[in-house]
Scaffold this motif. Structure first.
Motif, PDB file in Angstrom:
ATOM      1  N   VAL A 245       5.391  -1.250  17.793  1.00  0.00           N
ATOM      2  CA  VAL A 245       5.020  -0.453  16.622  1.00  0.00           C
ATOM      3  C   VAL A 245       5.099  -1.365  15.404  1.00  0.00           C
ATOM      4  CG1 VAL A 245       5.639   1.502  15.156  1.00  0.00           C
ATOM      5  CG2 VAL A 245       5.891   1.682  17.634  1.00  0.00           C
ATOM      6  N   LEU A 246       4.096  -1.283  14.521  1.00  0.00           N
ATOM      7  CA  LEU A 246       4.035  -2.129  13.344  1.00  0.00           C
ATOM      8  C   LEU A 246       3.827  -1.275  12.103  1.00  0.00           C
ATOM      9  CD1 LEU A 246       1.196  -4.110  14.957  1.00  0.00           C
ATOM     10  CD2 LEU A 246       3.508  -4.946  14.888  1.00  0.00           C
ATOM     11  N   TYR A 247       4.345  -1.721  10.994  1.00  0.00           N
ATOM     12  CA  TYR A 247       4.150  -1.049   9.708  1.00  0.00           C
ATOM     13  C   TYR A 247       3.344  -1.968   8.797  1.00  0.00           C
ATOM     14  CZ  TYR A 247       5.114   0.581   5.000  1.00  0.00           C
ATOM     15  OH  TYR A 247       4.988   0.997   3.700  1.00  0.00           O
ATOM     16  N   VAL A 248       2.311  -1.414   8.169  1.00  0.00           N
ATOM     17  CA  VAL A 248       1.495  -2.145   7.208  1.00  0.00           C
ATOM     18  C   VAL A 248       1.641  -1.466   5.842  1.00  0.00           C
ATOM     19  CG1 VAL A 248      -0.812  -2.960   6.623  1.00  0.00           C
ATOM     20  CG2 VAL A 248      -0.170  -2.681   9.038  1.00  0.00           C
ATOM     21  N   PRO A 249       2.259  -2.136   4.872  1.00  0.00           N
ATOM     22  CA  PRO A 249       2.414  -1.532   3.550  1.00  0.00           C
ATOM     23  C   PRO A 249       1.062  -1.327   2.849  1.00  0.00           C
ATOM     24  CG  PRO A 249       3.888  -3.416   3.815  1.00  0.00           C
ATOM     25  CD  PRO A 249       2.931  -3.441   4.966  1.00  0.00           C
ATOM     26  N   MET A 250       1.034  -0.396   1.941  1.00  0.00           N
ATOM     27  CA  MET A 250      -0.146  -0.105   1.138  1.00  0.00           C
ATOM     28  C   MET A 250      -0.614  -1.362   0.411  1.00  0.00           C
ATOM     29  SD  MET A 250      -0.252   2.799  -1.859  1.00  0.00           S
ATOM     30  CE  MET A 250       0.527   3.976  -0.773  1.00  0.00           C
ATOM     31  N   GLY A 251      -1.918  -1.633   0.477  1.00  0.00           N
ATOM     32  CA  GLY A 251      -2.500  -2.740  -0.277  1.00  0.00           C
ATOM     33  C   GLY A 251      -2.336  -4.118   0.328  1.00  0.00           C
TER      34      GLY A 251
ATOM     35  N   PRO B  92      -5.941   0.215  -0.149  1.00  0.00           N
ATOM     36  CA  PRO B  92      -5.262   0.262  -1.443  1.00  0.00           C
ATOM     37  C   PRO B  92      -4.428   1.518  -1.674  1.00  0.00           C
ATOM     38  CG  PRO B  92      -7.601  -0.262  -1.708  1.00  0.00           C
ATOM     39  CD  PRO B  92      -7.377   0.078  -0.276  1.00  0.00           C
ATOM     40  N   LYS B  93      -4.752   2.607  -0.963  1.00  0.00           N
ATOM     41  CA  LYS B  93      -4.060   3.877  -1.206  1.00  0.00           C
ATOM     42  C   LYS B  93      -3.353   4.432   0.019  1.00  0.00           C
ATOM     43  CE  LYS B  93      -7.286   5.109  -4.833  1.00  0.00           C
ATOM     44  NZ  LYS B  93      -8.242   6.082  -5.333  1.00  0.00           N
ATOM     45  N   GLU B  94      -3.229   3.640   1.088  1.00  0.00           N
ATOM     46  CA  GLU B  94      -2.650   4.151   2.332  1.00  0.00           C
ATOM     47  C   GLU B  94      -1.634   3.176   2.928  1.00  0.00           C
ATOM     48  OE1 GLU B  94      -6.502   6.090   4.433  1.00  0.00           O
ATOM     49  OE2 GLU B  94      -6.591   3.988   3.840  1.00  0.00           O
ATOM     50  N   GLU B  95      -0.590   3.729   3.496  1.00  0.00           N
ATOM     51  CA  GLU B  95       0.303   2.987   4.381  1.00  0.00           C
ATOM     52  C   GLU B  95      -0.246   3.183   5.792  1.00  0.00           C
ATOM     53  OE1 GLU B  95       4.724   3.319   2.980  1.00  0.00           O
ATOM     54  OE2 GLU B  95       3.790   5.315   3.000  1.00  0.00           O
ATOM     55  N   GLU B  96       0.128   2.279   6.709  1.00  0.00           N
ATOM     56  CA  GLU B  96      -0.412   2.398   8.064  1.00  0.00           C
ATOM     57  C   GLU B  96       0.621   1.966   9.097  1.00  0.00           C
ATOM     58  OE1 GLU B  96      -4.512   1.292  10.437  1.00  0.00           O
ATOM     59  OE2 GLU B  96      -4.008   0.123   8.659  1.00  0.00           O
ATOM     60  N   PHE B  97       0.620   2.662  10.216  1.00  0.00           N
ATOM     61  CA  PHE B  97       1.392   2.270  11.393  1.00  0.00           C
ATOM     62  C   PHE B  97       0.429   1.975  12.518  1.00  0.00           C
ATOM     63  CE2 PHE B  97       4.662   4.658   9.169  1.00  0.00           C
ATOM     64  CZ  PHE B  97       5.782   3.889   9.391  1.00  0.00           C
TER      65      PHE B  97
END
Length: 110
Positions: free
Chosen positions: A80-86, A51-56
């Protein structure tokens, strides 16, 4: 400067199978955390969110399937992948060899 030997870090088993090595967290860095995921064939993370973090994710070796939100894609070494917050996400090793991934989260919450 800190140099960390990944082999010296204890891995913890996670729900869904596989292991995570927490390399850098809030004790060392203010704006990011870094972990290594190690998954044998058939292992992976359960669907979860931050809920409070973005992730690669950076796939070091192996291949698998990543789900981010409603989308599912095949991934392999070098992706490489991007995961938006939440947003709910997971990774599963669908290959016949070990899958390793670097996870970078910002901000660090562990």
């Amino acid at each position: 400067m800190s140099i960390i030997a990944i082999d010296d870090i204890e891995a913890r088993t996670v729900p869904g199978g596989g292991k995570i090595k927490r390399v850098i967290g809030s004790e060392s860095a203010r704006n990011m955390a870094l972990a290594i995921g190690i998954f044998q064939p058939g292992e992976g993370l359960v669907l979860h969110d931050h809920p409070k973090e973005e992730e690669f994710y950076y796939i070091l070796c192996g291949k698998g399937t990543v789900t981010i939100g409603e989308e599912e894609r095949e991934v392999k070494e070098g992706n490489v992948l991007y995961v938006p917050m939440g947003v709910k996400h997971r990774i599963v090793n669908t290959g016949s060899e070990e899958l390793r991934s670097v996870f970078v989260l910002s901000p660090p919450t562990w």
